[in-house]
Design an enzyme around this catalytic site. Structure first.
Site, PDB file in Angstrom:
ATOM      1  N   GLU A  91      59.622  62.528  81.461  1.00 16.55           N
ATOM      2  CA  GLU A  91      60.514  61.716  82.314  1.00 16.55           C
ATOM      3  C   GLU A  91      59.751  60.591  83.023  1.00 16.55           C
ATOM      4  O   GLU A  91      58.610  60.786  83.443  1.00 16.55           O
ATOM      5  CB  GLU A  91      61.125  62.597  83.397  1.00 16.55           C
ATOM      6  CG  GLU A  91      62.043  63.669  82.884  1.00 16.55           C
ATOM      7  CD  GLU A  91      62.567  64.549  84.012  1.00 16.55           C
ATOM      8  OE1 GLU A  91      63.355  65.441  83.711  1.00 16.55           O
ATOM      9  OE2 GLU A  91      62.184  64.322  85.182  1.00 16.55           O
ATOM     10  N   CYS A 106      57.992  55.495  88.622  1.00 21.05           N
ATOM     11  CA  CYS A 106      57.346  56.799  88.799  1.00 21.05           C
ATOM     12  C   CYS A 106      56.975  57.317  87.400  1.00 21.05           C
ATOM     13  O   CYS A 106      57.831  57.426  86.526  1.00 21.05           O
ATOM     14  CB  CYS A 106      58.312  57.743  89.498  1.00 21.05           C
ATOM     15  SG  CYS A 106      57.652  59.396  89.709  1.00 21.05           S
ATOM     16  N   CYS A 113      54.242  71.308  83.634  1.00 20.69           N
ATOM     17  CA  CYS A 113      53.225  71.398  84.687  1.00 20.69           C
ATOM     18  C   CYS A 113      52.845  72.855  84.901  1.00 20.69           C
ATOM     19  O   CYS A 113      53.689  73.742  84.818  1.00 20.69           O
ATOM     20  CB  CYS A 113      53.759  70.804  85.991  1.00 20.69           C
ATOM     21  SG  CYS A 113      52.492  70.712  87.275  1.00 20.69           S
ATOM     22  N   CYS A 341      62.356  65.864  89.810  1.00 21.53           N
ATOM     23  CA  CYS A 341      61.401  65.867  88.710  1.00 21.53           C
ATOM     24  C   CYS A 341      61.635  67.060  87.777  1.00 21.53           C
ATOM     25  O   CYS A 341      61.681  68.190  88.217  1.00 21.53           O
ATOM     26  CB  CYS A 341      60.025  65.920  89.357  1.00 21.53           C
ATOM     27  SG  CYS A 341      58.692  66.309  88.295  1.00 21.53           S
TER      28      CYS A 341
HETATM   29  S1  SF4 Z   1      55.789  69.443  92.192  1.00 22.28           S
HETATM   30 FE1  SF4 Z   1      56.219  70.109  90.086  1.00 22.28          FE
HETATM   31  S2  SF4 Z   1      55.302  68.552  88.775  1.00 22.28           S
HETATM   32 FE2  SF4 Z   1      54.412  68.293  90.838  1.00 22.28          FE
HETATM   33  S3  SF4 Z   1      52.550  69.531  90.820  1.00 22.28           S
HETATM   34 FE3  SF4 Z   1      54.162  70.877  91.604  1.00 22.28          FE
HETATM   35  S4  SF4 Z   1      54.952  71.937  89.791  1.00 22.28           S
HETATM   36 FE4  SF4 Z   1      53.781  70.189  89.062  1.00 22.28          FE
END
Ligand code: SF4
Length: 354
Positions: A91, A106, A113, A341
């Protein structure tokens, strides 16, 4: 074999062009044309290149990412889902600035992740892989195309999308060098911000590059106990350790560090939390961004996080302000679309586009 120009810096493209039997200096013309057109629909015959080279480029140049989905919110926030060559998706988001002609972008640094932040949709699908520098550059170009179509200019970039940039720092840095290069992306160093959920070694590594870019730290809690509940990384690195790395980064550059703080109802949004945050940040050169949470469904720990009430958010803001902490509300971007996100990607995986 396809040629992904977003993957190349000048020296490597010079080598490739020379290996094809053409003058290496054509690489400069080529890259300039590629970035000037935001990587889109380039007619290579129109750039003064040898005919044979132009024909080869026409056949072989392709993109490391193609648009799979686009969502546009009433406020103009545009979320792109880009499909990579191996079929994975990532994204990128374009956010209108209050100054009409500008937008902010962004970028994601990883597919998925591994950090496991409990309130985040991205991490629920796990970690797939690091993005290449070319795939990061491709996101930048896709956002610039979007901005240009609206008659706007992509002015600032934040690495705040999917992934933890510090865990893919070589590719992030390589992409930044190209994006900020005068002859290529042309975005100023100071218009670029790298955000971390709090990895002191990563902050130090970024600091050691000496690049004149900005740092954002997603703190989300002023104390180790609350932080550890929200962010598994909080069990490994204490708040003070993160702030010490942040101080070192800030001391070299002089500009304020951005502290990201997502207000979660009943979790981290009490006046006590605000006072603790003010005490922690007092005397430090920081700007606090208070973020409104976009609910993303049940978390990994089985919780359904909610945004703070307006009253709690206003009280939190007031408490920081009266303690002299520079604080802004960052209004929720595009809550009508899958703005948090990782949300669009998850939805696309559940329901392929028709
Ligand atoms: S907010 Fe989501 S994308 Fe960002 S570091 Fe934490 S788990 Fe990873």
């Amino acid at each position: 074999m396809s040629l992904l120009l977003a993957d190349f810096d000048r020296p490597r493209l010079r080598e490739r062009i020379a290996a094809w039997g053409f003058k290496a200096s054509h690489a400069d013309t080529l890259l300039r044309a590629y970035y000037a057109a935001d990587g889109a629909n380039i007619d290579w015959t129109g750039h003064g290149l040898p005919h044979a080279l132009a024909e080869q480029l026409q056949r072989e140049v392709s993109e490391p990412a193609t648009l799979a989905r686009r969502q546009v919110a009433p406020d103009g926030t545009t979320k792109l889902l880009l499909r990579l060559e191996d079929g994975l998706t990532v994204e990128s988001v374009m956010m209108p600035d209050h100054r009409g002609e500008r937008v902010a972008g962004c970028l994601s640094s990883q597919v998925g992740c591994a950090m496991g932040c409990d309130f985040c949709a991205t991490t629920r699908s796990g970690f797939q892989r690091n993005l290449t520098a070319g795939e990061i550059v491709a996101q930048f170009l896709a956002l610039r195309r979007e901005a240009r179509a609206l008659g706007r200019r992509l002015h600032t970039l934040v690495f705040m999308g999917m992934g933890e940039p510090m865990l893919n720092l070589p590719a992030v840095l390589e992409a930044i060098y190209r994006i900020a290069s005068n002859g290529l992306g042309g975005i100023g160093w100071r218009q670029i911000t790298v955000s971390t959920v709090g990895l002191p070694a990563g902050i130090d590594a970024l600091d050691a590059t000496g690049l004149n870019i900005n740092l954002a730290v997603s703190l989300h809690a002023p104390d180790d106990a609350t932080r550890a509940q929200l962010l598994p990384v909080g069990r490994r690195h204490k708040v003070e350790e993160i702030l010490a790395a942040m101080d070192r980064f800030q001391a070299r550059r002089g500009r304020p560090t951005i502290i990201q703080y997502c207000l979660l109802r009943g979790i981290n949004d009490s006046p006590d939390h605000a006072r603790a945050l003010a005490t922690l940040l007092g005397g430090r050169r920081v700007h606090v961004n208070l973020l409104t949470y976009n609910p993303t469904g049940t978390s990994l720990r089985g919780l359904d996080y909610l945004p703070s009430t307006e009253e709690a958010a206003a009280a939190f803001f007031h408490e920081l302000r009266i303690h002299g902490v520079v604080t802004h509300f960052r209004r929720s971007r595009g809550p009508e679309i899958d703005a948090a996100c990782g949300q669009l990607r998850r939805r696309a995986a559940e329901a392929p586009a028709g």
